[in-house]
Write a protein that holds these residues in place. Sequence first.
Motif, PDB file in Angstrom:
ATOM      1  N   GLY A   1       0.795  -1.228   0.000  1.00 25.62           N
ATOM      2  CA  GLY A   1       0.000   0.000   0.000  1.00 25.62           C
ATOM      3  C   GLY A   1       0.819   1.264   0.000  1.00 25.62           C
ATOM      4  N   GLY A   2       1.993   1.267  -0.600  1.00 28.56           N
ATOM      5  CA  GLY A   2       2.851   2.446  -0.603  1.00 28.56           C
ATOM      6  C   GLY A   2       2.534   3.418  -1.722  1.00 28.56           C
ATOM      7  N   THR A  11      -0.931  -4.212   3.283  1.00 31.01           N
ATOM      8  CA  THR A  11      -0.094  -3.131   3.800  1.00 31.01           C
ATOM      9  C   THR A  11       1.106  -3.720   4.536  1.00 31.01           C
ATOM     10  N   ILE A  12       2.289  -3.170   4.258  1.00 32.38           N
ATOM     11  CA  ILE A  12       3.522  -3.705   4.846  1.00 32.38           C
ATOM     12  C   ILE A  12       4.134  -2.750   5.866  1.00 32.38           C
ATOM     13  N   ASN A  37       2.151   3.104   8.403  1.00 33.26           N
ATOM     14  CA  ASN A  37       1.761   4.372   7.788  1.00 33.26           C
ATOM     15  C   ASN A  37       0.948   4.186   6.503  1.00 33.26           C
ATOM     16  N   GLN A  38       0.863   2.950   6.012  1.00 33.67           N
ATOM     17  CA  GLN A  38       0.059   2.680   4.815  1.00 33.67           C
ATOM     18  C   GLN A  38      -1.399   2.365   5.142  1.00 33.67           C
ATOM     19  N   VAL A  39      -1.676   2.088   6.404  1.00 33.71           N
ATOM     20  CA  VAL A  39      -2.981   1.533   6.768  1.00 33.71           C
ATOM     21  C   VAL A  39      -4.126   2.526   6.575  1.00 33.71           C
ATOM     22  N   ALA A  40      -3.986   3.746   7.098  1.00 38.40           N
ATOM     23  CA  ALA A  40      -5.110   4.688   7.115  1.00 38.40           C
ATOM     24  C   ALA A  40      -5.627   4.995   5.715  1.00 38.40           C
ATOM     25  N   GLY A  58      -5.345  -6.614   4.592  1.00 35.04           N
ATOM     26  CA  GLY A  58      -4.827  -6.508   5.948  1.00 35.04           C
ATOM     27  C   GLY A  58      -3.329  -6.260   5.963  1.00 35.04           C
ATOM     28  N   MET A  59      -2.742  -6.376   7.161  1.00 39.84           N
ATOM     29  CA  MET A  59      -1.305  -6.162   7.337  1.00 39.84           C
ATOM     30  C   MET A  59      -0.519  -7.426   6.998  1.00 39.84           C
ATOM     31  N   ALA A  60       0.712  -7.229   6.540  1.00 42.92           N
ATOM     32  CA  ALA A  60       1.548  -8.352   6.111  1.00 42.92           C
ATOM     33  C   ALA A  60       1.807  -9.339   7.238  1.00 42.92           C
TER      34      ALA A  60
END
Length: 515
Positions: A270-271, A288-289, A292-295, A310-312
Amino acid sequence: MVIFRVDASTRIGSGHVMRCLTLAEGLRDAGAEVVFITRPHEGHLNSLIQNKDFKLYQLSSGRHDYRVDATRAEYAGWLGTTQEADAAETIEILKGALPEWLIVDHYALDERWEQLVRPYAKKLMVIDDLADRRHDCDLLLDQNYVSGGQPRYTDLVPPSCTTLLGPQFALLRKEFAKARERLKPRDGSVQRIFLFFGGVDPDNMTGKAIEVLSAPEFSHLHADVVIGATNPHRNSIAYAVKRRPRTRLHVQVENIAELMSQADLALCAGGSTTWERCCLGLPSLVVTIAENQVAFTRDLHENGFLRWGGMAESVGIESELLSLLKDAMIRVERNRQESTQGKVLVDGYGSERVSDFLLRGPDPDSLKVRKAGEADCKLFWYWANEPAVRQSAFNSEPILWEPHHDWFRRKLADADTRLYVIDSDMGPVGQVRFEKEDDGYLISYSIGRQYRGHSLGCRVLDISIKALKSEQPLSLIAEVKEENIASSRIFEKLGFTEYPGLRSGAKFYRLSLNN
């Protein structure tokens, strides 16, 4: 001259350097001299910067015994030293250069660093997307998407700071706008996958995604796997690619826009490549890895621009990615809608917009005059205390807040005073004050630091004089320090004539106008 202060590492990733390189190339193409200042962390990209023919100054390798700011421990450790030490090293490079712009893109730096380096650059720009700390800058760029467009920096930057917010300012290389022009509409079917989880990918989501693609039901899919040169899992990824048919590995590519254009669906992080995919209308399944990419990824997911798994580090992320991929194979209409929406969100000209602002400023014909209000009090205070403004004033002492606040309220209520704000599409440009004296009006004006050097002075005064003239016939008086040659030339260009005055060290000008 434009100087960038930015780092890359196995912890920081490559995105900060890559987006700065994009902006740097646009600035250089427009005629600017561009220089980079970096610290050689493990996984740095200094060779890449130099291979693109940019001059680079390398700071020391840092130290490991400094105290990390506990309030921002996650990012403070990225710097490799204290903000004060980093600023001192940076200042040694800046001395004598006095760049037109110093651009900083670093989560570990905030207003403490910026206040130290400010005297060594004419203007300061910050690239950020966290909105979690204060900045002392003239321009802030945050290219992230925020649902509803809520202002995130209101209390984090000076009121005089110009903010460029949203994907319309996404820093994309020119190749994306060109590829977009050649792109045929996507029909939503999936035959080719684009796979990229950032230049570093510490959790090896690339390897996990290749494993998902290796399921028999996806064996017919072609896949382009992209990794950065500093990816620590490069060998194992190369082996996995070799084992899977119809799969190609690309390392530190320059033709990523071409690869995205050929794909039908992306499996990705998600960058900042989010905006590249949107520009080319490439539907995406995102993991997202980094925190700061989550929001913004969540906001894009909720508004139908992509699908977020979701998160990695989440348990079962491979199963979630598998489920998303199965769904995407049959949700042809959803893929088509994502493609259309993404292209509306990002047009590919963000870097050009930012470069134009930095080098040319706003379009003079877009400037508009409005009367100042109570809400402008702090803005006027910041403008008045800017060092160059104080230096040009007859009383160069700093102005304290309480006296300024009282003065501003009196002037707003004074029938013989006009306070104007000059606005542009990018925000307030400057102020003009007219104060009645005998048979004329005394003029005082200033232009925000980020808007200087673009020949806006004449336009600012011209439209302000017209605004005042529309109210009544008038005679204008200007008092200028003898050494302020730039202001003298502006008044002369506007038709003012010099006349003898009483104050020594000053020039006096008058202009009589009729409706």
